[in-house]
Design an enzyme around this catalytic site. Structure first.
Site, PDB file in Angstrom:
ATOM      1  N   ASP A 196       2.275  39.850  73.997  1.00  0.00           N
ATOM      2  CA  ASP A 196       1.935  39.249  72.460  1.00  0.00           C
ATOM      3  C   ASP A 196       0.405  40.830  72.445  1.00  0.00           C
ATOM      4  O   ASP A 196      -0.273  40.117  71.202  1.00  0.00           O
ATOM      5  CB  ASP A 196       1.433  38.261  72.524  1.00  0.00           C
ATOM      6  CG  ASP A 196       0.444  37.936  71.450  1.00  0.00           C
ATOM      7  OD1 ASP A 196       1.594  38.328  70.065  1.00  0.00           O
ATOM      8  OD2 ASP A 196      -0.083  36.557  70.869  1.00  0.00           O
ATOM      9  N   TYR A 256       9.483  32.123  64.198  1.00  0.00           N
ATOM     10  CA  TYR A 256       7.996  32.214  64.491  1.00  0.00           C
ATOM     11  C   TYR A 256       7.540  30.711  63.719  1.00  0.00           C
ATOM     12  O   TYR A 256       7.196  30.871  62.729  1.00  0.00           O
ATOM     13  CB  TYR A 256       7.239  33.203  64.163  1.00  0.00           C
ATOM     14  CG  TYR A 256       6.336  32.932  64.524  1.00  0.00           C
ATOM     15  CD1 TYR A 256       5.509  31.993  66.064  1.00  0.00           C
ATOM     16  CD2 TYR A 256       4.839  33.996  64.770  1.00  0.00           C
ATOM     17  CE1 TYR A 256       4.048  31.851  66.792  1.00  0.00           C
ATOM     18  CE2 TYR A 256       3.192  33.667  65.203  1.00  0.00           C
ATOM     19  CZ  TYR A 256       3.178  32.602  66.028  1.00  0.00           C
ATOM     20  OH  TYR A 256       2.443  32.375  67.023  1.00  0.00           O
ATOM     21  N   ARG A 268      12.481  38.964  61.417  1.00  0.00           N
ATOM     22  CA  ARG A 268      11.552  37.691  62.019  1.00  0.00           C
ATOM     23  C   ARG A 268      11.633  37.759  60.573  1.00  0.00           C
ATOM     24  O   ARG A 268      10.339  37.858  59.687  1.00  0.00           O
ATOM     25  CB  ARG A 268      10.461  38.806  63.216  1.00  0.00           C
ATOM     26  CG  ARG A 268       9.425  37.534  63.206  1.00  0.00           C
ATOM     27  CD  ARG A 268       8.047  38.387  63.822  1.00  0.00           C
ATOM     28  NE  ARG A 268       7.545  36.832  64.651  1.00  0.00           N
ATOM     29  CZ  ARG A 268       6.226  37.572  64.271  1.00  0.00           C
ATOM     30  NH1 ARG A 268       5.401  38.097  64.067  1.00  0.00           N
ATOM     31  NH2 ARG A 268       5.362  36.142  65.695  1.00  0.00           N
ATOM     32  N   SER A 297       2.227  40.453  61.000  1.00  0.00           N
ATOM     33  CA  SER A 297       2.165  40.313  59.620  1.00  0.00           C
ATOM     34  C   SER A 297       1.122  40.896  58.831  1.00  0.00           C
ATOM     35  O   SER A 297       1.041  40.966  57.774  1.00  0.00           O
ATOM     36  CB  SER A 297       1.740  38.811  59.020  1.00  0.00           C
ATOM     37  OG  SER A 297       0.325  38.301  59.638  1.00  0.00           O
ATOM     38  N   HIS A 339       7.574  32.074  71.655  1.00  0.00           N
ATOM     39  CA  HIS A 339       6.458  31.472  71.782  1.00  0.00           C
ATOM     40  C   HIS A 339       6.712  29.448  72.152  1.00  0.00           C
ATOM     41  O   HIS A 339       6.405  28.956  72.157  1.00  0.00           O
ATOM     42  CB  HIS A 339       5.286  31.670  70.727  1.00  0.00           C
ATOM     43  CG  HIS A 339       4.374  32.525  70.844  1.00  0.00           C
ATOM     44  ND1 HIS A 339       4.796  33.765  71.083  1.00  0.00           N
ATOM     45  CD2 HIS A 339       3.948  33.297  69.905  1.00  0.00           C
ATOM     46  CE1 HIS A 339       4.792  35.814  71.063  1.00  0.00           C
ATOM     47  NE2 HIS A 339       3.732  34.488  69.910  1.00  0.00           N
ATOM     48  N   ASN A 347      -5.609  37.895  66.060  1.00  0.00           N
ATOM     49  CA  ASN A 347      -6.061  37.406  65.632  1.00  0.00           C
ATOM     50  C   ASN A 347      -6.998  36.472  66.736  1.00  0.00           C
ATOM     51  O   ASN A 347      -7.917  36.063  66.511  1.00  0.00           O
ATOM     52  CB  ASN A 347      -4.738  35.289  64.836  1.00  0.00           C
ATOM     53  CG  ASN A 347      -4.716  35.962  63.630  1.00  0.00           C
ATOM     54  OD1 ASN A 347      -5.749  36.495  63.000  1.00  0.00           O
ATOM     55  ND2 ASN A 347      -3.448  35.823  62.651  1.00  0.00           N
ATOM     56  N   CYS A 395       5.545  42.666  71.927  1.00  0.00           N
ATOM     57  CA  CYS A 395       4.073  43.197  71.492  1.00  0.00           C
ATOM     58  C   CYS A 395       4.231  44.220  69.991  1.00  0.00           C
ATOM     59  O   CYS A 395       4.642  43.862  69.205  1.00  0.00           O
ATOM     60  CB  CYS A 395       4.111  44.578  71.990  1.00  0.00           C
ATOM     61  SG  CYS A 395       5.071  45.560  72.455  1.00  0.00           S
TER      62      CYS A 395
END
Ligand SMILES: O=C(O)/C=C(\CC(=O)C(=O)O)C(=O)O
Length: 295
Positions: A248, A156, A123, A76, A180, A253, A31
């Site tokens: 998440d 990712y 990440r 991001s 994911h 987005n 998250c």
């Protein structure tokens, strides 16, 4: 949903209550937090501008869904300024840990400070719509430098670049967590090209983990996410000790369809059908990776 300032709300305010009850100590292992912007401004390079979604809202969601802990992944929109993530961890009284995004030029002292603040991984984001560049050589240098801290890396990327990612992933000297599942096309089913290539990656070393997350991003048909369940359930059964689950939230987005986190929780028993698989997915595995001192 955009407000008058163009800031996106990507999470629903009409949350259902899940039918599934997570086991005691369950961890939401993916998250994010956004801001609050007045305290923790977004990056000048952010590709989306979200409304505030701070720790209070995250903890209210966690209570509603029946979870005990969170792993907060730096999003991001905050670039390499991890203060919003660190703040959420700091006010969580030990119930949150985090994954940072760092400038490759970060010093060892700064890495130590992140560790003290509850960070346990970095990440590397390869989504062109989210970041301007993803320098593999510099990322590998970071991966080597975090080894002494016992951290892992979270990567990712999307399925179409898995092949070209392989040499980079193979060279990472610490455990790797794939966000994911590398975004497979779940409509291809469990034996489709994307899942087959992803399983080959998991088979290539035993310290690659994955998050079996984001039916809302991967299965456009929506709840009950039948294609996602059909593709992902065999993966959970084949790699029960290397899978993680997360909401998440606040679903960066997701502008048009706002996922119902209650419905996302109800996917868990569909992909992890037994109490043992559920305990591994939601408790044992994330605890081993993020709170190893308690295991
Ligand atoms: O949060 C996710 O898992 C996915 C994201 C956002 C993201 O990763 C980020 O902003 O850093 C996405 O696909 O837009």
């Amino acid at each position: 949903m955009k407000d008058a300032d163009g800031r996106i709300r990507s999470w629903t305010l009409e949350l259902s209550r899940p039918r599934f009850t997570p086991p005691p100590g369950a961890v939401d292992a993916h998250c994010h937090v956004f801001g609050p912007q007045a305290e923790f401004p977004f990056s000048a390079k952010a590709k989306y501008l979200p409304q505030d979604a701070g720790p209070d809202a995250l903890f209210a969601l966690r209570r509603h869904l029946g979870f005990s802990r969170n792993v907060i992944v730096q999003a991001s929109c905050h670039g390499t300024d991890n203060r919003a993530t660190l703040h959420a961890i700091a006010v969580s009284e030990g119930t949150c840990r985090g994954v940072a995004v760092v400038d490759p030029a970060i010093s060892d002292d700064e890495l130590d400070a992140l560790h003290s603040g509850g960070i346990r991984g970095v990440r590397f984001n390869f989504l062109k719509r989210l970041v301007d560049d993803a320098p593999k050589d510099k990322f590998l240098d970071v991966a080597r430098r975090i080894q002494r801290l016992g951290w892992h890396v979270v990567v990712y990327f999307e399925a179409d670049i898995l092949d070209e990612m392989r040499p980079f992933l193979d060279a990472i000297p610490v455990p790797v967590v794939i966000d994911h599942m590398g975004r497979p096309d779940v409509r291809q089913g469990p034996d489709g090209a994307d899942m087959t290539a992803f399983r080959a990656l998991l088979d290539s070393r035993d310290d690659i983990w994955t998050k079996v997350t984001c039916p809302d991003r991967l299965d456009p048909a929506g709840p009950p996410y039948a294609d996602f369940v059909r593709a992902v359930r065999p993966l959970v059964e084949a790699y029960p000790d290397r899978v993680l689950w997360g909401t998440d939230w606040p679903h960066p987005n997701m502008e048009t369809v706002l996922p119902d986190d209650g419905a996302l929780v109800d996917v868990i028993p569909e992909i992890a059908a037994t109490a043992e698989l559920q305990r591994k997915l939601l408790v044992d595995n994330p605890m081993r990776l993020y709170w190893p001192e308690e295991v």
